[in-house]
Design a protein around this motif. Sequence first.
Motif, PDB file in Angstrom:
ATOM      1  N   GLU A  86       0.818  -1.215   0.000  1.00 29.58           N
ATOM      2  CA  GLU A  86       0.000   0.000   0.000  1.00 29.58           C
ATOM      3  C   GLU A  86       0.848   1.261   0.000  1.00 29.58           C
ATOM      4  O   GLU A  86       0.351   2.346   0.332  1.00 29.58           O
ATOM      5  CB  GLU A  86      -0.923   0.008   1.222  1.00 29.58           C
TER       6      GLU A  86
ATOM      7  N   PRO B  93       1.991   3.348  -2.337  1.00 30.82           N
ATOM      8  CA  PRO B  93       1.469   4.517  -3.062  1.00 30.82           C
ATOM      9  C   PRO B  93       0.326   5.214  -2.322  1.00 30.82           C
ATOM     10  O   PRO B  93       0.236   6.443  -2.330  1.00 30.82           O
ATOM     11  CB  PRO B  93       0.990   3.916  -4.392  1.00 30.82           C
ATOM     12  N   PHE B  94      -0.522   4.426  -1.670  1.00 32.18           N
ATOM     13  CA  PHE B  94      -1.632   5.004  -0.914  1.00 32.18           C
ATOM     14  C   PHE B  94      -1.117   5.817   0.265  1.00 32.18           C
ATOM     15  O   PHE B  94      -1.581   6.935   0.525  1.00 32.18           O
ATOM     16  CB  PHE B  94      -2.560   3.893  -0.427  1.00 32.18           C
ATOM     17  N   TYR B  95      -0.123   5.280   0.981  1.00 28.18           N
ATOM     18  CA  TYR B  95       0.424   5.999   2.135  1.00 28.18           C
ATOM     19  C   TYR B  95       1.153   7.265   1.708  1.00 28.18           C
ATOM     20  O   TYR B  95       1.167   8.254   2.452  1.00 28.18           O
ATOM     21  CB  TYR B  95       1.361   5.083   2.927  1.00 28.18           C
ATOM     22  N   ARG B  96       1.749   7.252   0.540  1.00 32.07           N
ATOM     23  CA  ARG B  96       2.401   8.476   0.055  1.00 32.07           C
ATOM     24  C   ARG B  96       1.374   9.594  -0.083  1.00 32.07           C
ATOM     25  O   ARG B  96       1.630  10.745   0.297  1.00 32.07           O
ATOM     26  CB  ARG B  96       3.064   8.221  -1.302  1.00 32.07           C
ATOM     27  N   ILE B  97       0.214   9.257  -0.624  1.00 29.94           N
ATOM     28  CA  ILE B  97      -0.855  10.256  -0.795  1.00 29.94           C
ATOM     29  C   ILE B  97      -1.363  10.729   0.561  1.00 29.94           C
ATOM     30  O   ILE B  97      -1.565  11.924   0.792  1.00 29.94           O
ATOM     31  CB  ILE B  97      -2.005   9.675  -1.634  1.00 29.94           C
ATOM     32  N   VAL B  98      -1.557   9.784   1.479  1.00 30.72           N
ATOM     33  CA  VAL B  98      -2.079  10.127   2.801  1.00 30.72           C
ATOM     34  C   VAL B  98      -1.142  11.066   3.536  1.00 30.72           C
ATOM     35  O   VAL B  98      -1.562  12.083   4.105  1.00 30.72           O
ATOM     36  CB  VAL B  98      -2.312   8.845   3.631  1.00 30.72           C
TER      37      VAL B  98
ATOM     38  N   PHE C 276       1.189  12.979   2.254  1.00 29.00           N
ATOM     39  CA  PHE C 276       1.408  14.236   1.545  1.00 29.00           C
ATOM     40  C   PHE C 276       0.178  15.134   1.565  1.00 29.00           C
ATOM     41  O   PHE C 276       0.285  16.339   1.320  1.00 29.00           O
ATOM     42  CB  PHE C 276       1.815  13.962   0.089  1.00 29.00           C
ATOM     43  N   PHE C 277      -0.977  14.584   1.890  1.00 33.16           N
ATOM     44  CA  PHE C 277      -2.230  15.335   1.818  1.00 33.16           C
ATOM     45  C   PHE C 277      -2.191  16.650   2.599  1.00 33.16           C
ATOM     46  O   PHE C 277      -2.682  17.675   2.102  1.00 33.16           O
ATOM     47  CB  PHE C 277      -3.396  14.469   2.310  1.00 33.16           C
TER      48      PHE C 277
ATOM     49  N   ILE D 170      -1.042  19.893   0.733  1.00 39.55           N
ATOM     50  CA  ILE D 170      -1.863  20.589  -0.256  1.00 39.55           C
ATOM     51  C   ILE D 170      -2.953  21.415   0.415  1.00 39.55           C
ATOM     52  O   ILE D 170      -3.725  22.082  -0.259  1.00 39.55           O
ATOM     53  CB  ILE D 170      -2.488  19.590  -1.250  1.00 39.55           C
TER      54      ILE D 170
ATOM     55  N   GLY E 259       4.882  15.000   5.052  1.00 40.11           N
ATOM     56  CA  GLY E 259       4.725  14.432   3.712  1.00 40.11           C
ATOM     57  C   GLY E 259       5.730  14.944   2.707  1.00 40.11           C
ATOM     58  O   GLY E 259       6.323  14.159   1.950  1.00 40.11           O
TER      59      GLY E 259
ATOM     60  N   LEU F 139       8.761  12.601   0.910  1.00 39.56           N
ATOM     61  CA  LEU F 139       8.938  12.386  -0.526  1.00 39.56           C
ATOM     62  C   LEU F 139      10.337  12.786  -0.982  1.00 39.56           C
ATOM     63  O   LEU F 139      10.927  12.127  -1.845  1.00 39.56           O
ATOM     64  CB  LEU F 139       7.889  13.180  -1.298  1.00 39.56           C
TER      65      LEU F 139
END
Length: 297
Positions: free
Chosen positions: A102, A104-109, A111-112, A115, A173, A177
């Motif tokens: 998971e 890729p999912f945790y990267r989004i979480v 980094f959220f 934004i 986040g 990255l």
Amino acid sequence: MVQSKKERYGFLAFCLLPTFILFLIFTIYPLFSGMYYSFFEMSGSSSNKEFVGLANYVKLLNDEIFPHTIWHDYFLVITKVIGIMILATFFAVALTQLRIKEAPFYRIVFFFPNIMSIVVIGILWMFIFNPDLGLINSGLEALGLEDWSKAWLGDPDTALSALVLPSVWAGIGLFMLMLMGGILTIPKSFYEAATVDGANGWQQFWKVTVPLVWPQIKNSILYIVITTLNGSFIIVQVMTEGGPDNSTQVMGSYLYQQAFQRNNFGYGATIGVAILILSLITVLLLQKFMKREKIQY
């Protein structure tokens, strides 16, 4: 297509000149204007100003609140660097070395929060710290620790520490990255060779990962320091407005208070010059302290 030296320089000037003009307008001009206004007593709401020389700087040296704002800023710098770098490094290593499906999912979480507007983050955490309906006090009461609940943002002993949590949460986040990008460029053969030599995971981290991603670590620390010294006033202004009793007042929020709330624009400009000087000194010292020989592979 062969270009003459004149055409090549003309093309470079065409590409760089607009950026250079914007840099002069939005960076250099405000910088020198702030230094110029620091020698005047003015309200900022009119063109009337009185030259006072170094009087604003003398006032700054005798200001009882300003030394506390410096300490508050550097408290946030130290806690943010430690908190963000430890968590960002941990998650970066975990998502690149542990083969988590998971990832890729945790990267989004993670980094959220980056934004989201810092104003939105501040308001969100104000609700979390709410003494009556907030998640923290409600959680403590659910665990039977209601004696620990308090008005976190209203208590001078806890208000500054409470600002660390949203600041760290908002910054993990981006730096995760950045570190992941550095880790993913390290050849796997390095880790395989370290394993053959008998190095465990912890030794591989300190002897392989950290030295090879040191440029990313250094840049991350410098970025955190610069943005904290120059931008922490936003979350302070949203969540506490420098209170209670100036316990969360930072240099930026104190500048805003003096220049735009008390109409003491000249003194506010003086505080801005002090922020600039302290930021430059801090960055130069950090660059010297963190300087290492570049490792090539």
